[in-house]
Design a protein around this motif. Structure first.
Motif, PDB file in Angstrom:
ATOM      1  N   LEU A 293       0.825  -1.209   0.000  1.00 37.25           N
ATOM      2  CA  LEU A 293       0.000   0.000   0.000  1.00 37.25           C
ATOM      3  C   LEU A 293       0.860   1.261   0.000  1.00 37.25           C
ATOM      4  N   GLY A 294       2.052   1.171   0.581  1.00 39.29           N
ATOM      5  CA  GLY A 294       2.951   2.312   0.564  1.00 39.29           C
ATOM      6  C   GLY A 294       2.393   3.506   1.317  1.00 39.29           C
ATOM      7  N   HIS A 295       2.814   4.685   0.898  1.00 40.13           N
ATOM      8  CA  HIS A 295       2.388   5.912   1.576  1.00 40.13           C
ATOM      9  C   HIS A 295       1.954   6.975   0.570  1.00 40.13           C
ATOM     10  N   VAL A 296       1.182   6.559  -0.408  1.00 39.31           N
ATOM     11  CA  VAL A 296       0.644   7.496  -1.388  1.00 39.31           C
ATOM     12  C   VAL A 296      -0.648   8.105  -0.856  1.00 39.31           C
ATOM     13  N   GLU A 297      -1.121   9.130  -1.527  1.00 41.75           N
ATOM     14  CA  GLU A 297      -2.374   9.759  -1.132  1.00 41.75           C
ATOM     15  C   GLU A 297      -3.510   8.735  -1.179  1.00 41.75           C
ATOM     16  N   GLY A 298      -4.232   8.605  -0.081  1.00 38.20           N
ATOM     17  CA  GLY A 298      -5.351   7.670  -0.003  1.00 38.20           C
ATOM     18  C   GLY A 298      -5.011   6.347   0.658  1.00 38.20           C
ATOM     19  N   SER A 299      -3.713   6.045   0.840  1.00 34.65           N
ATOM     20  CA  SER A 299      -3.356   4.744   1.419  1.00 34.65           C
ATOM     21  C   SER A 299      -3.757   4.651   2.885  1.00 34.65           C
ATOM     22  N   ASP A 300      -3.729   5.774   3.611  1.00 33.37           N
ATOM     23  CA  ASP A 300      -4.174   5.750   5.008  1.00 33.37           C
ATOM     24  C   ASP A 300      -5.668   5.453   5.093  1.00 33.37           C
ATOM     25  N   MET A 301      -6.420   5.965   4.143  1.00 31.52           N
ATOM     26  CA  MET A 301      -7.857   5.672   4.094  1.00 31.52           C
ATOM     27  C   MET A 301      -8.091   4.180   3.882  1.00 31.52           C
ATOM     28  N   VAL A 302      -7.291   3.566   3.010  1.00 29.11           N
ATOM     29  CA  VAL A 302      -7.417   2.135   2.769  1.00 29.11           C
ATOM     30  C   VAL A 302      -7.062   1.355   4.027  1.00 29.11           C
ATOM     31  N   PHE A 304      -7.366   2.259   7.064  1.00 31.42           N
ATOM     32  CA  PHE A 304      -8.461   2.404   8.026  1.00 31.42           C
ATOM     33  C   PHE A 304      -9.565   1.386   7.745  1.00 31.42           C
ATOM     34  N   HIS A 305      -9.913   1.210   6.477  1.00 36.43           N
ATOM     35  CA  HIS A 305     -10.983   0.273   6.121  1.00 36.43           C
ATOM     36  C   HIS A 305     -10.549  -1.187   6.266  1.00 36.43           C
ATOM     37  N   LEU A 306      -9.239  -1.436   6.259  1.00 37.52           N
ATOM     38  CA  LEU A 306      -8.736  -2.806   6.412  1.00 37.52           C
ATOM     39  C   LEU A 306      -8.333  -3.113   7.850  1.00 37.52           C
ATOM     40  N   PHE A 307      -8.542  -2.173   8.747  1.00 36.55           N
ATOM     41  CA  PHE A 307      -8.057  -2.327  10.121  1.00 36.55           C
ATOM     42  C   PHE A 307      -8.613  -3.580  10.789  1.00 36.55           C
ATOM     43  N   ASP A 308      -9.911  -3.797  10.699  1.00 38.10           N
ATOM     44  CA  ASP A 308     -10.533  -4.923  11.406  1.00 38.10           C
ATOM     45  C   ASP A 308     -10.040  -6.270  10.893  1.00 38.10           C
ATOM     46  N   ILE A 309      -9.972  -6.432   9.574  1.00 33.22           N
ATOM     47  CA  ILE A 309      -9.537  -7.726   9.035  1.00 33.22           C
ATOM     48  C   ILE A 309      -8.056  -7.952   9.341  1.00 33.22           C
ATOM     49  N   HIS A 310      -7.261  -6.887   9.324  1.00 33.74           N
ATOM     50  CA  HIS A 310      -5.847  -7.034   9.657  1.00 33.74           C
ATOM     51  C   HIS A 310      -5.653  -7.329  11.141  1.00 33.74           C
ATOM     52  N   LYS A 311      -6.497  -6.766  11.976  1.00 36.05           N
ATOM     53  CA  LYS A 311      -6.440  -7.076  13.411  1.00 36.05           C
ATOM     54  C   LYS A 311      -6.756  -8.546  13.640  1.00 36.05           C
ATOM     55  N   SER A 337     -16.103  -0.517  -2.614  1.00 34.87           N
ATOM     56  CA  SER A 337     -16.773   0.541  -1.854  1.00 34.87           C
ATOM     57  C   SER A 337     -16.074   1.883  -2.027  1.00 34.87           C
ATOM     58  N   LEU A 338     -14.759   1.897  -1.912  1.00 31.52           N
ATOM     59  CA  LEU A 338     -14.022   3.153  -2.064  1.00 31.52           C
ATOM     60  C   LEU A 338     -14.104   3.670  -3.490  1.00 31.52           C
ATOM     61  N   ARG A 339     -14.098   2.767  -4.454  1.00 34.78           N
ATOM     62  CA  ARG A 339     -14.243   3.169  -5.853  1.00 34.78           C
ATOM     63  C   ARG A 339     -15.586   3.857  -6.066  1.00 34.78           C
ATOM     64  N   ASP A 340     -16.655   3.264  -5.517  1.00 37.03           N
ATOM     65  CA  ASP A 340     -17.988   3.858  -5.678  1.00 37.03           C
ATOM     66  C   ASP A 340     -18.067   5.223  -5.003  1.00 37.03           C
ATOM     67  N   ASN A 341     -17.418   5.348  -3.822  1.00 33.62           N
ATOM     68  CA  ASN A 341     -17.436   6.630  -3.108  1.00 33.62           C
ATOM     69  C   ASN A 341     -16.742   7.719  -3.915  1.00 33.62           C
ATOM     70  N   VAL A 342     -15.581   7.387  -4.496  1.00 30.11           N
ATOM     71  CA  VAL A 342     -14.844   8.371  -5.283  1.00 30.11           C
ATOM     72  C   VAL A 342     -15.630   8.751  -6.533  1.00 30.11           C
ATOM     73  N   MET A 343     -16.252   7.771  -7.172  1.00 30.11           N
ATOM     74  CA  MET A 343     -17.064   8.058  -8.357  1.00 30.11           C
ATOM     75  C   MET A 343     -18.226   8.974  -8.011  1.00 30.11           C
ATOM     76  N   SER A 344     -18.870   8.698  -6.847  1.00 27.70           N
ATOM     77  CA  SER A 344     -20.006   9.515  -6.432  1.00 27.70           C
ATOM     78  C   SER A 344     -19.577  10.944  -6.135  1.00 27.70           C
ATOM     79  N   GLN A 345     -18.439  11.090  -5.439  1.00 32.62           N
ATOM     80  CA  GLN A 345     -17.949  12.442  -5.129  1.00 32.62           C
ATOM     81  C   GLN A 345     -17.584  13.183  -6.400  1.00 32.62           C
ATOM     82  N   THR A 346     -17.039  12.465  -7.394  1.00 29.12           N
ATOM     83  CA  THR A 346     -16.680  13.092  -8.656  1.00 29.12           C
ATOM     84  C   THR A 346     -17.909  13.618  -9.380  1.00 29.12           C
ATOM     85  N   ARG A 347     -18.975  12.803  -9.381  1.00 24.24           N
ATOM     86  CA  ARG A 347     -20.221  13.233 -10.038  1.00 24.24           C
ATOM     87  C   ARG A 347     -20.777  14.495  -9.382  1.00 24.24           C
TER      88      ARG A 347
END
Length: 350
Positions: A293-302, A304-311, A337-347
Protein backbone atom coordinates in the motif's frame (compact mmCIF):
# COMPACT_ATOMS: atom_id res chain seq x y z
CA UNK A 1 -44.15 34.95 -64.67
CA UNK A 2 -43.42 36.55 -61.36
CA UNK A 3 -39.94 36.14 -60.02
CA UNK A 4 -39.51 34.61 -56.60
CA UNK A 5 -37.83 36.85 -54.06
CA UNK A 6 -34.14 36.12 -53.71
CA UNK A 7 -34.45 35.32 -49.97
CA UNK A 8 -36.92 32.51 -50.66
CA UNK A 9 -34.48 30.80 -53.07
CA UNK A 10 -31.70 30.80 -50.50
CA UNK A 11 -33.87 29.35 -47.76
CA UNK A 12 -33.80 30.25 -44.11
CA UNK A 13 -30.47 31.51 -42.71
CA UNK A 14 -28.87 29.13 -40.14
CA UNK A 15 -29.62 30.09 -36.54
CA UNK A 16 -26.60 30.69 -34.32
CA UNK A 17 -26.36 28.42 -31.24
CA UNK A 18 -26.47 30.54 -28.09
CA UNK A 19 -23.21 30.56 -26.04
CA UNK A 20 -25.00 29.08 -22.99
CA UNK A 21 -26.13 26.05 -25.02
CA UNK A 22 -22.62 25.54 -26.40
CA UNK A 23 -21.25 25.61 -22.84
CA UNK A 24 -23.78 23.00 -21.67
CA UNK A 25 -22.92 20.73 -24.59
CA UNK A 26 -19.21 21.06 -23.84
CA UNK A 27 -19.77 20.19 -20.16
CA UNK A 28 -21.86 17.15 -21.10
CA UNK A 29 -19.10 15.92 -23.41
CA UNK A 30 -16.52 16.42 -20.64
CA UNK A 31 -18.68 14.39 -18.24
CA UNK A 32 -18.87 11.49 -20.68
CA UNK A 33 -15.10 11.50 -21.21
CA UNK A 34 -14.43 11.74 -17.48
CA UNK A 35 -16.68 8.77 -16.66
CA UNK A 36 -14.98 6.70 -19.35
CA UNK A 37 -11.57 7.55 -17.90
CA UNK A 38 -12.71 6.77 -14.34
CA UNK A 39 -14.05 3.46 -15.51
CA UNK A 40 -10.63 2.55 -16.88
CA UNK A 41 -8.84 3.71 -13.72
CA UNK A 42 -11.00 1.76 -11.29
CA UNK A 43 -11.50 -1.43 -13.26
CA UNK A 44 -9.19 -4.24 -12.15
CA UNK A 45 -7.21 -5.82 -14.96
CA UNK A 46 -8.67 -9.12 -16.10
CA UNK A 47 -6.46 -12.20 -16.08
CA UNK A 48 -7.02 -15.51 -17.77
CA UNK A 49 -8.23 -18.33 -15.53
CA UNK A 50 -6.50 -21.68 -15.66
CA UNK A 51 -3.19 -22.53 -17.25
CA UNK A 52 -1.03 -19.66 -18.60
CA UNK A 53 -2.10 -18.58 -22.06
CA UNK A 54 -5.11 -20.95 -21.90
CA UNK A 55 -2.83 -23.83 -22.87
CA UNK A 56 -3.40 -27.44 -21.76
CA UNK A 57 -1.20 -28.95 -19.09
CA UNK A 58 2.36 -29.42 -20.31
CA UNK A 59 2.14 -26.54 -22.80
CA UNK A 60 2.79 -22.80 -22.64
CA UNK A 61 2.32 -19.59 -24.59
CA UNK A 62 4.13 -16.31 -23.84
CA UNK A 63 4.68 -12.95 -25.50
CA UNK A 64 3.46 -12.81 -29.08
CA UNK A 65 3.19 -16.60 -29.50
CA UNK A 66 0.00 -17.54 -31.38
CA UNK A 67 0.09 -21.26 -30.59
CA UNK A 68 0.81 -23.27 -27.47
CA UNK A 69 4.16 -25.05 -27.35
CA UNK A 70 5.00 -28.15 -25.29
CA UNK A 71 7.42 -27.67 -22.42
CA UNK A 72 10.96 -27.60 -23.78
CA UNK A 73 13.01 -30.77 -23.38
CA UNK A 74 16.65 -31.20 -22.33
CA UNK A 75 17.75 -31.20 -25.95
CA UNK A 76 15.83 -28.01 -26.74
CA UNK A 77 17.10 -26.25 -23.63
CA UNK A 78 20.68 -27.12 -24.57
CA UNK A 79 20.44 -26.08 -28.21
CA UNK A 80 17.80 -23.33 -28.40
CA UNK A 81 18.33 -21.30 -25.22
CA UNK A 82 21.14 -18.74 -25.13
CA UNK A 83 22.32 -17.74 -21.67
CA UNK A 84 23.03 -14.00 -21.32
CA UNK A 85 23.77 -12.84 -17.77
CA UNK A 86 23.11 -13.68 -14.12
CA UNK A 87 20.23 -11.64 -12.68
CA UNK A 88 19.73 -13.34 -9.31
CA UNK A 89 21.02 -15.96 -6.93
CA UNK A 90 19.66 -17.76 -3.88
CA UNK A 91 20.54 -20.74 -1.74
CA UNK A 92 18.98 -23.21 -4.18
CA UNK A 93 19.42 -21.76 -7.66
CA UNK A 94 21.09 -19.12 -9.80
CA UNK A 95 18.91 -17.28 -12.34
CA UNK A 96 20.15 -16.13 -15.75
CA UNK A 97 18.49 -13.79 -18.19
CA UNK A 98 18.45 -15.83 -21.39
CA UNK A 99 17.00 -15.80 -24.89
CA UNK A 100 14.81 -18.32 -26.69
CA UNK A 101 13.54 -17.63 -30.20
CA UNK A 102 14.15 -13.88 -29.79
CA UNK A 103 12.22 -13.81 -26.51
CA UNK A 104 13.70 -13.03 -23.10
CA UNK A 105 13.35 -15.95 -20.67
CA UNK A 106 14.68 -16.89 -17.22
CA UNK A 107 16.96 -19.91 -16.91
CA UNK A 108 17.46 -21.28 -13.39
CA UNK A 109 20.42 -23.50 -12.56
CA UNK A 110 21.00 -25.50 -9.37
CA UNK A 111 23.71 -23.87 -7.25
CA UNK A 112 24.80 -26.95 -5.30
CA UNK A 113 24.03 -30.66 -5.45
CA UNK A 114 23.31 -30.50 -1.72
CA UNK A 115 20.20 -28.46 -2.56
CA UNK A 116 19.00 -30.73 -5.36
CA UNK A 117 16.06 -32.12 -3.37
CA UNK A 118 14.77 -28.59 -2.76
CA UNK A 119 15.37 -27.74 -6.42
CA UNK A 120 13.38 -30.77 -7.63
CA UNK A 121 10.63 -30.06 -5.11
CA UNK A 122 10.34 -26.54 -6.50
CA UNK A 123 10.17 -27.95 -10.01
CA UNK A 124 7.41 -30.37 -9.03
CA UNK A 125 5.43 -27.55 -7.42
CA UNK A 126 5.94 -25.40 -10.51
CA UNK A 127 4.64 -28.17 -12.76
CA UNK A 128 1.66 -28.98 -10.55
CA UNK A 129 0.55 -25.42 -9.76
CA UNK A 130 0.61 -23.82 -13.21
CA UNK A 131 -2.07 -21.11 -13.19
CA UNK A 132 -2.44 -17.34 -13.34
CA UNK A 133 -0.99 -17.23 -9.80
CA UNK A 134 2.35 -18.87 -10.67
CA UNK A 135 5.14 -17.95 -13.08
CA UNK A 136 4.80 -19.73 -16.42
CA UNK A 137 6.94 -22.84 -16.85
CA UNK A 138 8.55 -23.13 -20.29
CA UNK A 139 10.64 -26.26 -19.86
CA UNK A 140 13.03 -28.15 -17.60
CA UNK A 141 15.85 -30.69 -17.63
CA UNK A 142 16.39 -32.77 -14.51
CA UNK A 143 19.60 -34.23 -15.97
CA UNK A 144 21.13 -30.74 -16.19
CA UNK A 145 19.30 -29.35 -13.13
CA UNK A 146 17.79 -26.48 -15.15
CA UNK A 147 14.36 -24.85 -15.24
CA UNK A 148 13.14 -22.34 -17.84
CA UNK A 149 10.39 -19.86 -16.96
CA UNK A 150 8.87 -16.67 -18.32
CA UNK A 151 10.99 -13.57 -17.75
CA UNK A 152 9.44 -10.59 -15.97
CA UNK A 153 11.65 -7.51 -16.47
CA UNK A 154 10.24 -5.63 -13.46
CA UNK A 155 11.79 -8.25 -11.22
CA UNK A 156 10.77 -9.25 -7.72
CA UNK A 157 8.18 -7.51 -5.59
CA UNK A 158 11.06 -6.03 -3.60
CA UNK A 159 11.55 -3.56 -6.49
CA UNK A 160 8.02 -2.12 -6.29
CA UNK A 161 8.91 1.32 -4.91
CA UNK A 162 11.82 1.70 -7.30
CA UNK A 163 9.59 0.71 -10.23
CA UNK A 164 6.76 3.09 -9.30
CA UNK A 165 9.24 5.96 -8.99
CA UNK A 166 10.06 5.68 -12.71
CA UNK A 167 8.32 8.28 -14.87
CA UNK A 168 6.65 5.66 -17.11
CA UNK A 169 4.94 4.04 -14.10
CA UNK A 170 4.10 7.05 -11.93
CA UNK A 171 0.49 7.06 -13.13
CA UNK A 172 0.16 3.59 -11.62
CA UNK A 173 1.33 4.81 -8.21
CA UNK A 174 -2.15 5.19 -6.75
CA UNK A 175 -3.94 3.65 -3.78
CA UNK A 176 -6.29 1.89 -6.21
CA UNK A 177 -3.51 0.08 -8.05
CA UNK A 178 -1.64 -0.67 -4.83
CA UNK A 179 -4.75 -2.17 -3.24
CA UNK A 180 -5.20 -4.30 -6.36
CA UNK A 181 -1.62 -5.51 -5.89
CA UNK A 182 -2.35 -6.41 -2.27
CA UNK A 183 -5.44 -8.33 -3.40
CA UNK A 184 -3.31 -10.10 -6.02
CA UNK A 185 -0.87 -11.18 -3.30
CA UNK A 186 -3.65 -12.48 -1.04
CA UNK A 187 -5.20 -14.35 -3.98
CA UNK A 188 -1.92 -16.27 -4.37
CA UNK A 189 -1.96 -17.22 -0.68
CA UNK A 190 -5.59 -18.32 -1.08
CA UNK A 191 -4.64 -20.39 -4.12
CA UNK A 192 -1.83 -22.12 -2.23
CA UNK A 193 -4.12 -22.84 0.72
CA UNK A 194 -6.68 -24.42 -1.63
CA UNK A 195 -4.34 -25.76 -4.29
CA UNK A 196 -4.89 -28.91 -6.40
CA UNK A 197 -2.31 -30.60 -4.16
CA UNK A 198 -3.95 -29.59 -0.89
CA UNK A 199 -3.13 -26.89 1.64
CA UNK A 200 0.39 -25.55 1.09
CA UNK A 201 2.34 -23.20 3.38
CA UNK A 202 4.64 -20.52 1.93
CA UNK A 203 7.66 -21.26 4.13
CA UNK A 204 10.24 -19.01 2.47
CA UNK A 205 8.80 -16.03 4.32
CA UNK A 206 10.65 -15.54 7.59
CA UNK A 207 11.06 -11.79 7.09
CA UNK A 208 9.60 -9.15 4.78
CA UNK A 209 12.50 -8.91 2.27
CA UNK A 210 12.63 -12.70 1.94
CA UNK A 211 8.87 -12.86 1.44
CA UNK A 212 8.85 -10.17 -1.25
CA UNK A 213 11.65 -11.95 -3.11
CA UNK A 214 9.40 -14.99 -3.64
CA UNK A 215 7.09 -13.05 -5.97
CA UNK A 216 7.48 -11.32 -9.35
CA UNK A 217 5.83 -8.11 -10.52
CA UNK A 218 4.37 -8.53 -13.99
CA UNK A 219 4.29 -5.86 -16.70
CA UNK A 220 0.53 -5.40 -16.22
CA UNK A 221 1.09 -4.85 -12.48
CA UNK A 222 -0.10 -8.16 -11.13
CA UNK A 223 1.87 -10.60 -8.98
CA UNK A 224 2.92 -14.21 -9.60
CA UNK A 225 4.63 -16.63 -7.22
CA UNK A 226 8.08 -17.51 -8.47
CA UNK A 227 9.99 -19.44 -5.79
CA UNK A 228 8.19 -22.63 -4.79
CA UNK A 229 11.10 -24.52 -3.24
CA UNK A 230 9.58 -24.58 0.27
CA UNK A 231 5.87 -25.40 0.16
CA UNK A 232 5.12 -28.08 2.76
CA UNK A 233 1.70 -29.72 2.74
CA UNK A 234 -0.54 -29.49 5.82
CA UNK A 235 -3.82 -31.24 6.60
CA UNK A 236 -5.97 -30.74 9.68
CA UNK A 237 -7.94 -33.92 9.01
CA UNK A 238 -4.84 -36.12 9.02
CA UNK A 239 -2.95 -34.08 11.60
CA UNK A 240 -0.16 -33.24 9.15
CA UNK A 241 1.52 -29.96 10.14
CA UNK A 242 4.64 -28.12 9.00
CA UNK A 243 7.81 -26.48 10.26
CA UNK A 244 9.56 -23.88 8.15
CA UNK A 245 13.18 -24.98 8.35
CA UNK A 246 15.17 -26.48 11.19
CA UNK A 247 16.53 -23.31 12.77
CA UNK A 248 15.09 -21.06 15.42
CA UNK A 249 13.00 -18.19 14.04
CA UNK A 250 12.90 -14.77 15.69
CA UNK A 251 11.18 -11.43 15.23
CA UNK A 252 7.66 -10.03 14.94
CA UNK A 253 7.20 -10.86 11.27
CA UNK A 254 6.80 -14.60 11.82
CA UNK A 255 3.69 -15.89 13.59
CA UNK A 256 3.84 -16.48 17.38
CA UNK A 257 3.54 -20.25 16.92
CA UNK A 258 6.72 -20.18 14.83
CA UNK A 259 8.76 -18.88 17.79
CA UNK A 260 10.56 -21.13 20.28
CA UNK A 261 7.97 -21.55 23.07
CA UNK A 262 10.21 -22.65 25.96
CA UNK A 263 11.99 -19.40 26.79
CA UNK A 264 15.50 -18.11 26.28
CA UNK A 265 16.94 -20.25 29.06
CA UNK A 266 16.12 -23.44 27.17
CA UNK A 267 18.36 -23.96 24.11
CA UNK A 268 16.53 -24.42 20.82
CA UNK A 269 15.96 -28.01 19.72
CA UNK A 270 14.29 -28.72 16.40
CA UNK A 271 12.86 -32.01 17.63
CA UNK A 272 11.01 -30.20 20.43
CA UNK A 273 9.75 -27.33 18.27
CA UNK A 274 5.97 -27.66 17.71
CA UNK A 275 4.61 -27.74 14.16
CA UNK A 276 1.94 -25.41 12.78
CA UNK A 277 -0.49 -24.94 9.89
CA UNK A 278 -1.22 -22.46 7.09
CA UNK A 279 -2.45 -19.76 9.48
CA UNK A 280 1.18 -18.60 9.77
CA UNK A 281 0.70 -17.15 6.26
CA UNK A 282 -2.36 -15.21 7.43
CA UNK A 283 -0.36 -13.57 10.25
CA UNK A 284 2.02 -12.05 7.68
CA UNK A 285 -0.62 -10.58 5.34
CA UNK A 286 -0.94 -7.18 7.11
CA UNK A 287 2.83 -6.60 6.95
CA UNK A 288 3.10 -7.52 3.27
CA UNK A 289 0.02 -5.47 2.41
CA UNK A 290 1.39 -2.54 4.39
CA UNK A 291 4.45 -2.54 2.15
CA UNK A 292 2.33 -2.85 -1.00
CA UNK A 293 0.00 0.00 0.00
CA UNK A 294 2.95 2.31 0.56
CA UNK A 295 2.39 5.91 1.58
CA UNK A 296 0.64 7.50 -1.39
CA UNK A 297 -2.37 9.76 -1.13
CA UNK A 298 -5.35 7.67 0.00
CA UNK A 299 -3.36 4.74 1.42
CA UNK A 300 -4.17 5.75 5.01
CA UNK A 301 -7.86 5.67 4.09
CA UNK A 302 -7.42 2.13 2.77
CA UNK A 303 -5.58 1.07 5.94
CA UNK A 304 -8.46 2.40 8.03
CA UNK A 305 -10.98 0.27 6.12
CA UNK A 306 -8.74 -2.81 6.41
CA UNK A 307 -8.06 -2.33 10.12
CA UNK A 308 -10.53 -4.92 11.41
CA UNK A 309 -9.54 -7.73 9.03
CA UNK A 310 -5.85 -7.03 9.66
CA UNK A 311 -6.44 -7.08 13.41
CA UNK A 312 -8.08 -10.48 13.02
CA UNK A 313 -5.05 -11.69 11.02
CA UNK A 314 -2.85 -10.83 14.01
CA UNK A 315 -4.81 -12.94 16.48
CA UNK A 316 -2.49 -14.79 18.85
CA UNK A 317 -4.69 -17.87 18.42
CA UNK A 318 -4.20 -19.34 14.92
CA UNK A 319 -7.70 -20.84 14.72
CA UNK A 320 -9.21 -17.38 15.26
CA UNK A 321 -7.48 -15.88 12.23
CA UNK A 322 -9.54 -15.54 9.03
CA UNK A 323 -8.91 -17.64 5.95
CA UNK A 324 -7.12 -16.16 2.97
CA UNK A 325 -10.46 -16.21 1.15
CA UNK A 326 -12.00 -14.11 3.94
CA UNK A 327 -9.20 -11.57 3.63
CA UNK A 328 -9.49 -11.48 -0.16
CA UNK A 329 -13.25 -10.94 0.03
CA UNK A 330 -12.71 -8.01 2.38
CA UNK A 331 -10.07 -6.46 0.13
CA UNK A 332 -12.37 -6.68 -2.88
CA UNK A 333 -15.30 -5.19 -0.94
CA UNK A 334 -13.15 -2.29 0.28
CA UNK A 335 -11.85 -1.63 -3.24
CA UNK A 336 -15.39 -1.66 -4.65
CA UNK A 337 -16.77 0.54 -1.85
CA UNK A 338 -14.02 3.15 -2.06
CA UNK A 339 -14.24 3.17 -5.85
CA UNK A 340 -17.99 3.86 -5.68
CA UNK A 341 -17.44 6.63 -3.11
CA UNK A 342 -14.84 8.37 -5.28
CA UNK A 343 -17.06 8.06 -8.36
CA UNK A 344 -20.01 9.52 -6.43
CA UNK A 345 -17.95 12.44 -5.13
CA UNK A 346 -16.68 13.09 -8.66
CA UNK A 347 -20.22 13.23 -10.04
CA UNK A 348 -21.25 15.72 -7.32
CA UNK A 349 -18.35 17.98 -8.25
CA UNK A 350 -19.40 18.17 -11.90
Amino acid sequence: MEKQPQDSRKGLAPREVPPAVRLLLAMALMNVLLYLCLGRVFTSPQHPIGNPGHCPYGYFKIGQMKNCSPWLSCKELRTEVRQLKCVGEGAVKRVFLSEWKEQKVALSRLTSLEMRDDFLHGLQMLKSLQSKHVVTLLGYCEDDNTILTEYHPLGSLSNLEETLSLSKYRRANTWQRRLQLAASYVSIIDYLHRSPLGTLVMCDSNDLPKTLSQYLLTSNFSIVANDLDALPLVSRSSGTLAKCGHRELRGDFVAPEQLWPFGEDAPFRDDLMPSYDEKVDIWKIPDVSGFLLGHVEGSDMVRFHLFDIHKACKSQTPAERPTAQDVLDTYQKVLSSLRDNVMSQTREML
